[in-house]
Design an enzyme around this catalytic site. Structure first.
Site, mmCIF file in Angstrom:
data_model
loop_
_atom_site.group_PDB
_atom_site.id
_atom_site.type_symbol
_atom_site.label_atom_id
_atom_site.label_comp_id
_atom_site.label_asym_id
_atom_site.label_seq_id
_atom_site.Cartn_x
_atom_site.Cartn_y
_atom_site.Cartn_z
ATOM 1 N N ILE B 88 0.856 -1.191 0.000
ATOM 2 C CA ILE B 88 0.000 0.000 0.000
ATOM 3 C C ILE B 88 0.896 1.246 0.000
ATOM 4 C CG2 ILE B 88 -1.863 1.234 1.219
ATOM 5 C CD1 ILE B 88 -2.679 -1.581 0.196
ATOM 6 N N ASN B 145 6.270 3.038 14.010
ATOM 7 C CA ASN B 145 6.471 2.128 12.876
ATOM 8 C C ASN B 145 7.917 2.247 12.396
ATOM 9 O OD1 ASN B 145 6.402 0.593 10.594
ATOM 10 N ND2 ASN B 145 4.664 1.635 9.638
ATOM 11 N N CYS B 148 8.128 -0.582 8.043
ATOM 12 C CA CYS B 148 7.295 -0.767 6.856
ATOM 13 C C CYS B 148 8.170 -1.211 5.684
ATOM 14 C CB CYS B 148 6.563 0.520 6.494
ATOM 15 S SG CYS B 148 5.575 0.314 4.994
ATOM 16 N N LYS B 183 7.378 -0.842 16.885
ATOM 17 C CA LYS B 183 6.965 -1.968 16.035
ATOM 18 C C LYS B 183 8.161 -2.455 15.228
ATOM 19 C CE LYS B 183 3.273 -3.781 13.239
ATOM 20 N NZ LYS B 183 1.886 -3.646 12.856
ATOM 21 N N ILE B 209 4.905 -8.932 15.012
ATOM 22 C CA ILE B 209 5.930 -8.432 14.111
ATOM 23 C C ILE B 209 5.232 -7.654 12.990
ATOM 24 C CG2 ILE B 209 7.575 -10.314 14.498
ATOM 25 C CD1 ILE B 209 6.545 -11.645 11.918
ATOM 26 N N ASN B 210 5.957 -6.912 12.232
ATOM 27 C CA ASN B 210 5.400 -6.318 11.017
ATOM 28 C C ASN B 210 5.456 -7.381 9.913
ATOM 29 O OD1 ASN B 210 4.526 -4.417 9.082
ATOM 30 N ND2 ASN B 210 5.662 -2.787 10.106
ATOM 31 N N THR B 211 5.020 -7.016 8.722
ATOM 32 C CA THR B 211 5.031 -7.987 7.618
ATOM 33 C C THR B 211 6.463 -8.350 7.224
ATOM 34 O OG1 THR B 211 4.933 -6.136 6.085
ATOM 35 C CG2 THR B 211 2.846 -7.178 6.663
ATOM 36 N N GLY B 235 -0.748 -12.559 7.135
ATOM 37 C CA GLY B 235 -1.666 -13.701 7.145
ATOM 38 C C GLY B 235 -1.062 -14.907 7.824
ATOM 39 N N GLY B 262 -0.778 -13.019 11.401
ATOM 40 C CA GLY B 262 -1.624 -14.125 10.948
ATOM 41 C C GLY B 262 -2.584 -14.687 11.968
#
Lengths: 263, 329
Positions: B88, B145, B148, B183, B209-211, B235, B262
């Site tokens: 995004i 954050n 990212c 984060k 965790i972040n992605t 996820g 997830g």
């Protein structure tokens, strides 16, 4: 935006019927008071393929037809999710969120309404032509394999014309050939109102023609969606209001509000 | 699973004693541990038709930056095995819009608001914290954050220098007494080591965790499936990774942890609580099931009751590894 969201429902429904209706398309039928109430052509639903979250994301489908509480969804196998869906028989249960999004606007007085459908963009326009008095439904597809059985179009208002890429049914060529012919038959093309749904390449060609002849209209733009409720910001469309999520601000957008090339 | 979710008309009223689900970060008390991962719950009221925001333990906002951001080109998301990739690109309307249009909405909701912030330039964090601290009646904590994967400035690649992370946390700490949570993502490097640094620099807790950065290929066009080429994987596919980091961090530091990665069901949430998580943030789950937070909340309570657990503190951090069997030679 908020009012549309407040009407949406998430419900587990039982499949009443799920069958192949031609070489390419399947029709899924279920009954739900909540998911059928107040639905208008152009809106969509988000279907969870499996309760096990595999595949993970829900799939968006246009509403095809509402008969009382019965809802029909027309779909094509495009990947793993729709492949699994096609195997689900009568009595299977799926979770569905809907109705979502904004519909096509009703036919305008003193305008000739022309619907231009391509491939699996057809369902909301058939729904529209059954609910409203329209003048033309132009349908484009790759070949005869996509042509709907006559019974599926028996309640459609207006003249139905087909174009196929290989010429196996109707006019040979793209559906825009039909639109172009229609435009040239008009004394003043600006009296037309075009509503379109289909592959982006096709819709861009329709929008280009419409802009050339100053024809107003609407397109249903389906960017890849995650949530369907405006939270993930995955399906953004550049409009006169800025970058907006297609799922809640669309999927139907007026031609003159679209500020991006679809291809 | 979702097919069997309990009916809304809850049976809790009939149950004499409620399970104590409270948890805390610093002095901030949450009535239950269920919250949402940043970026997955919209910016204001997107889920009000499915979720009672007042029932959530906390609401964590999408990342706010000083200036508005348009984000990355389409397509921005695609599905992957048991997960999704997103790029995004921190699209948001900026700090001014947030203060003007979003804070008033949350002022009417009793649930604590945690604002996730990211900086693109040197003094952005200072600007963000000063502005948000002024609204501390509504903004109850800040999530920083640092990880990212989808932006250049302020993104995970820029944060790989330890000194930079330390400086950001010290800046934020210097401007507010609100609880601050850093984060982190495994993409930053050694999570255990970085966790120690951010805690020493003044963070009150961690968000894990972040992605994870990933790639998906369209084999017909031989092109990436998202325009940004790579994206953040979220996820169930990343759940074991997230669980491992929450476990290892909690083993090393006795600080509050907001766990995400997830989590789709109450059983998933219980795994994280057992390894020590304080709050449970649902992310991608909201996209799949808009009532996921409410389902998980009910599910945690039901699980506890069925197990005879009257307070989550009785089960939090009770994970233990049985004595190791000797290897078969």
């Amino acid at each position: 935006m908020s009012s549309a969201r407040s009407k949406m429902q998430d419900e587990v429904v039982t499949i009443l019927d799920n069958r192949k209706i031609n070489e390419k398309y399947f029709k899924l039928t279920f009954a739900s008071k909540k998911l059928s109430r107040g639905v208008v052509p152009g809106q969509f639903l988000q279907l969870q393929i499996q309760p096990t979250f595999d595949p993970l994301l829900r799939r968006p489908f246009s509403y095809y037809r509402i008969k009382g509480e019965r809802v029909e969804v027309l779909y094509e196998i495009l990947g793993r999710g729709t492949g699994i869906l096609s195997q689900k028989g009568k009595g299977s249960r799926v979770r569905i969120l809907g109705p979502l999004g904004n519909p096509f606007s009703k036919p305008k007085a003193k305008k000739t309404t022309v619907l231009v459908a391509g491939g699996i963009g057809l369902p909301p326009l058939v729904f529209f032509a059954e609910k409203n008095k329209v003048d033309y439904l132009l349908i484009g597809g790759k070949s005869k394999a996509e042509v709907l059985p006559k019974s599926e179009l028996s309640k459609v208002s207006g003249k139905v014309l087909y174009a196929t890429n290989d010429g196996s049914y109707g006019k040979k060529g793209f559906v825009t050939v039909l639109l172009d012919e229609l435009i040239h038959q008009q004394e003043d093309p600006r009296n037309l109102f075009v509503q379109t749904c289909g592959p982006k390449v096709m819709m861009q060609a329709v929008i280009d023609l419409a802009r050339k002849y100053e024809i107003p209209g609407e397109a249903s733009i389906d960017e890849t969606m995650g949530c369907g409720v405006g939270a993930c910001l995955g399906c953004m469309v550049e409009t006169d209001k800025g970058l907006v999520p297609s799922c809640v601000e669309g999927p139907v957008f007026a031609f003159d509000s679209i500020r991006q090339s679809l291809v | 699973m979702t097919m069997n979710r309990p009916k809304q008309k809850n049976k809790e009223a009939k149950t004499p004693a409620a399970v104590d689900m409270t948890c805390r970060i610093k002095d901030l008390v949450f009535k239950n541990p269920v919250t949402v991962a940043s970026g997955t719950f919209g910016t204001k009221d997107e889920y009000t038709s499915c979720v009672d925001y007042e029932k959530l333990g906390a609401v964590i906002t999408k990342t706010i930056t000083v200036k508005p951001r348009r984000g990355n080109p389409m397509p921005r998301i695609c599905e992957t095995p048991s997960g999704m990739l997103n790029a995004i690109g921190l699209q948001n309307k900026g700090l001014e819009d947030f203060i003007e249009n979003k804070i008033p909405y949350f002022a009417g909701i009793k649930t604590p608001l945690i604002v996730n912030i990211a900086g693109e330039e040197e003094n952005d964090f200072e600007i963000l914290v000063k502005a948000l601290h002024a609204h501390k009646k509504v903004v109850k904590a800040l999530e920083i954050n640092l990880s990212c994967p989808n932006v250049e400035a302020g993104g995970v690649s820029g944060m790989k220098k330890k000194e930079k992370i330390e400086k950001i946390i010290k800046t934020v700490r210097g401007e507010t007494d609100l609880p601050i949570v850093a984060k982190l993502s495994p993409e930053l490097g050694d999570v255990i080591e970085i966790a120690g640094e951010v805690l020493r620099a003044g963070a009150d807790g961690l968000s894990l965790i972040n992605t994870l950065k990933g790639l998906a290929v369209n084999i017909r066009t031989r092109q990436p499936r998202i325009a940004n080429v790579t994206g953040g994987l979220s996820g169930p596919a990343i759940r074991p990774v997230a669980l491992r980091y929450v476990y290892e961090v909690k083993k090393n530091y006795q600080v509050p942890v907001i766990a995400s990665g997830g989590i789709l069901t109450a059983d998933d949430a219980m795994e994280f609580i057992i390894v020590g998580a304080d709050l449970i943030a649902l992310g991608t789950a909201n996209f799949v099931n808009p009532t996921a937070t409410m389902d998980v909340l009910r599910g945690i309570e039901t699980f506890c009751r069925n197990q005879g657990i009257m307070s989550l503190s009785q089960i939090r951090g009770t994970f233990h590894v049985p004595p190791r069997q000797s290897c078969w030679q």
